[in-house]
Design a protein around this motif. Structure first.
Motif, PDB file in Angstrom:
ATOM      1  N   PHE A 117       0.823  -1.203   0.000  1.00 17.73           N
ATOM      2  CA  PHE A 117       0.000   0.000   0.000  1.00 17.73           C
ATOM      3  C   PHE A 117       0.860   1.257   0.000  1.00 17.73           C
ATOM      4  N   LEU A 118       1.877   1.294   0.854  1.00 15.13           N
ATOM      5  CA  LEU A 118       2.694   2.499   0.970  1.00 15.13           C
ATOM      6  C   LEU A 118       3.619   2.676  -0.235  1.00 15.13           C
ATOM      7  N   GLY A 119       4.087   1.575  -0.797  1.00 16.78           N
ATOM      8  CA  GLY A 119       4.836   1.696  -2.038  1.00 16.78           C
ATOM      9  C   GLY A 119       3.964   2.255  -3.143  1.00 16.78           C
ATOM     10  N   GLY A 120       2.728   1.762  -3.224  1.00 14.97           N
ATOM     11  CA  GLY A 120       1.779   2.296  -4.202  1.00 14.97           C
ATOM     12  C   GLY A 120       1.475   3.759  -3.954  1.00 14.97           C
ATOM     13  N   LEU A 121       1.382   4.144  -2.683  1.00 12.71           N
ATOM     14  CA  LEU A 121       1.113   5.540  -2.347  1.00 12.71           C
ATOM     15  C   LEU A 121       2.247   6.444  -2.818  1.00 12.71           C
ATOM     16  N   TYR A 315      -9.495  -1.972   4.818  1.00 11.19           N
ATOM     17  CA  TYR A 315      -9.602  -2.779   3.601  1.00 11.19           C
ATOM     18  C   TYR A 315      -8.387  -2.592   2.687  1.00 11.19           C
ATOM     19  N   HIS A 316      -7.750  -1.427   2.761  1.00 11.60           N
ATOM     20  CA  HIS A 316      -6.618  -1.138   1.886  1.00 11.60           C
ATOM     21  C   HIS A 316      -5.396  -1.988   2.217  1.00 11.60           C
ATOM     22  N   LEU A 317      -5.329  -2.510   3.452  1.00 16.71           N
ATOM     23  CA  LEU A 317      -4.213  -3.378   3.831  1.00 16.71           C
ATOM     24  C   LEU A 317      -4.470  -4.830   3.441  1.00 16.71           C
ATOM     25  N   PHE A 318      -5.728  -5.238   3.495  1.00 13.02           N
ATOM     26  CA  PHE A 318      -6.068  -6.604   3.118  1.00 13.02           C
ATOM     27  C   PHE A 318      -6.192  -6.749   1.601  1.00 13.02           C
ATOM     28  N   GLY A 319      -6.432  -5.631   0.917  1.00 13.28           N
ATOM     29  CA  GLY A 319      -6.500  -5.648  -0.545  1.00 13.28           C
ATOM     30  C   GLY A 319      -5.769  -4.451  -1.121  1.00 13.28           C
ATOM     31  N   PRO A 320      -4.439  -4.404  -0.971  1.00  9.77           N
ATOM     32  CA  PRO A 320      -3.686  -3.217  -1.400  1.00  9.77           C
ATOM     33  C   PRO A 320      -3.728  -2.954  -2.895  1.00  9.77           C
ATOM     34  N   GLU A 321      -4.147  -3.940  -3.690  1.00 10.85           N
ATOM     35  CA  GLU A 321      -4.209  -3.748  -5.134  1.00 10.85           C
ATOM     36  C   GLU A 321      -5.654  -3.772  -5.636  1.00 10.85           C
ATOM     37  N   SER A 322      -6.622  -3.613  -4.733  1.00  5.26           N
ATOM     38  CA  SER A 322      -8.032  -3.650  -5.103  1.00  5.26           C
ATOM     39  C   SER A 322      -8.469  -2.328  -5.730  1.00  5.26           C
ATOM     40  N   GLU A 323      -9.615  -2.354  -6.363  1.00  6.52           N
ATOM     41  CA  GLU A 323     -10.168  -1.138  -6.975  1.00  6.52           C
ATOM     42  C   GLU A 323     -10.447  -0.079  -5.911  1.00  6.52           C
ATOM     43  N   ALA A 324     -10.978  -0.517  -4.763  1.00 10.80           N
ATOM     44  CA  ALA A 324     -11.282   0.434  -3.686  1.00 10.80           C
ATOM     45  C   ALA A 324     -10.011   1.096  -3.164  1.00 10.80           C
ATOM     46  N   THR A 325      -8.939   0.320  -3.047  1.00  6.02           N
ATOM     47  CA  THR A 325      -7.674   0.887  -2.591  1.00  6.02           C
ATOM     48  C   THR A 325      -7.109   1.846  -3.627  1.00  6.02           C
TER      49      THR A 325
END
Length: 339
Positions: A117-121, A315-325
Motif C-alpha cells: 500500500f505504501l509503495g503504491g502511495l 480494507y486497503h491493507l487486506f486488498g492493497p491492489e483492489s479497486e477500492a484501494t
C-alpha cells in the motif's frame, strides 16, 4: 473474550516486565486477538506476524524501499518508499509520514499489506513515504507510541543532510497519515507539534484513515448487541495500551478530552487541513465521523470526510491492489497536492 478481561490485562501490562516470548504451555491466555496477539497470565506476550516483505532497491519495480534505524536505544525503525521513476525528476517531492495501526499492540511496516500500500502511495502521489514503527503495548503503554512518533519527525529534520534518500524530500510539505491506531497517533503528533510550536518540519496536512478512538460513554452503535464482539475487542486493546489508572476518557483515547490537554482557540486554527477516511462497514466509522465533526467545531480550516461505501476496516491493507484501494490512493493524492 468478555468485558471483564480489560482490568486484569491492564494490571498485568503495568505491573510486569513483558517480553515477546513463547509462554509456558500451562499459562492461561488473558487477552487475545486471534491470529495476531496472545497475552498470558504470567505477563508474557506472543505475537504472530502475517507475511512480511523485505525492503529492496530494484529498478525494475515502480518503487524502491529501504529500512533505517531511527533510534537504536528503543529501538525504533522506519521504511522509506520512493517512486523509481518520478514524473518530475528534478523537483522536490512532498513527504508522507505514515504510522501503522494495530490497537497500539501489533503491526509493523514490514507487513506485506503495508509495504504494497505504501509503495503504491509513493508512486501514485509522487511522494517520499516514511513508515515509522514504534514501541508497542502492553510492554510500552501510551504515551510511548506518541513519544516515538513525535520524535520521528525531529529525526526526519535532522537526517535531511545525511540520508541520501532524503535529497528530494521537501520537508516544508509534510503530511501525517495512518490507519486505525495510526490515525489516532497522527492526531496526537499534530497536537504535540502545535503545542511545542516546532518539530523541525512543516506539517501541511493530516490524512486519517479509519481512526481508532473511544470513550467511557458508549455510542449508539457500541450499545447495539450485534456489536458486542467489536466492543470487547476494542476494550481489550485499550486495556492493554492505556497508562496505569487511566480510563477510556484518557486524552489519547477520547479526543473530546483534548480541551483539557491544552489547545486554545488560536492553536486549533493552526491545525493542518485534515481528511478523515471512513469505511461504510467499519465498526469505527461512527467514531471517525464524530472526529471530523469535532475538528470542525474547533475551527480547523479544512476538514473533509470521505466514505468508502461497502468497505470494511483497513480494507486497503487486506486488498492493497483492489479497486477500492486504488480509489483511496487517488483521493489521498488529490488531497496532498491540493494543500
Amino acid at each position: 473474550m468478555s468485558p471483564s478481561i480489560t482490568k486484569p490485562v491492564q494490571i498485568l501490562a503495568k505491573a510486569q516486565s513483558f517480553q515477546t516470548i513463547f509462554s509456558h504451555p500451562k499459562m492461561s491466555i488473558v487477552a487475545e486477538a486471534p491470529g495476531y496477539l496472545q497475552v498470558f497470565s504470567d505477563g508474557s506476550v506472543k505475537r504472530f506476524a502475517p507475511e512480511t516483505v523485505a525492503a529492496s532497491a530494484d529498478p525494475s519495480k515502480e518503487f524502491n524501499s529501504k529500512d533505517i534505524v531511527v533510534d537504536p536505544s528503543k529501538p525504533v525503525t522506519a521504511r522509506i518508499f520512493i517512486p523509481t521513476a518520478p514524473t518530475s525528476p528534478n523537483s522536490q517531492l512532498p513527504v508522507i509520514v505514515y504510522f501503522h495501526g494495530g490497537g497500539f499492540c501489533i503491526g509493523s511496516t514490514t507487513w506485506q499489506g503495508y509495504h504494497l500500500f505504501l509503495g503504491g502511495l509513493s508512486v501514485v502521489s509522487q511522494s517520499v513515504v516514511f513508515s515509522f514503527d514504534y514501541r508497542l503495548a502492553p510492554e510500552h503503554p501510551l504515551p510511548a507510541a506518541y513519544d516515538d512518533c513525535y520524535d520521528s519527525l525531529e529525526w526526519l529534520s535532522r537526517a535531511a543532510d545525511s540520508e541520501p534518500w532524503l535529497q528530494r524530500a521537501d520537508l516544508s510539505r509534510v503530511f501525517l497519515s495512518g490507519e486505525s491506531a495510526g490515525g489516532n497517533i497522527a492526531h496526537q503528533v499534530v497536537v504535540r507539534a502545535i503545542r511545542n510550536e516546532a518539530c523541525g518540519v512543516g506539517i501541511k496536512g493530516l490524512l486519517s484513515i479509519h481512526p481508532f478512538f473511544g470513550s467511557e460513554e458508549r455510542t449508539e452503535r457500541e450499545m447495539d448487541k450485534e456489536s458486542t464482539n467489536e466492543v470487547e475487542m476494542n476494550d481489550m486493546f485499550w486495556g492493554l495500551s492505556l497508562p496505569e489508572g487511566s480510563s477510556r476518557d484518557y486524552y489519547g483515547c477520547n479526543f473530546e478530552a483534548e480541551t483539557a490537554a491544552g489547545l486554545g482557540c488560536d492553536e486549533w486554527r493552526r491545525f493542518p487541513a485534515t481528511a478523515v477516511y471512513v469505511a461504510g462497514k467499519d465498526f469505527l466509522k461512527e467514531r471517525g465521523v464524530m472526529y471530523a465533526e469535532f475538528l470542525r467545531r474547533k475551527g480547523v480550516r479544512v476538514v473533509r470526510l470521505v466514505e468508502a461505501e461497502g468497505e470494511s476496516h483497513v480494507y486497503h491493507l487486506f486488498g492493497p491492489e483492489s479497486e477500492a484501494t486504488g480509489l483511496l490512493l487517488k483521493q489521498m493524492t488529490a488531497f496532498v497536492h491540493g494543500c
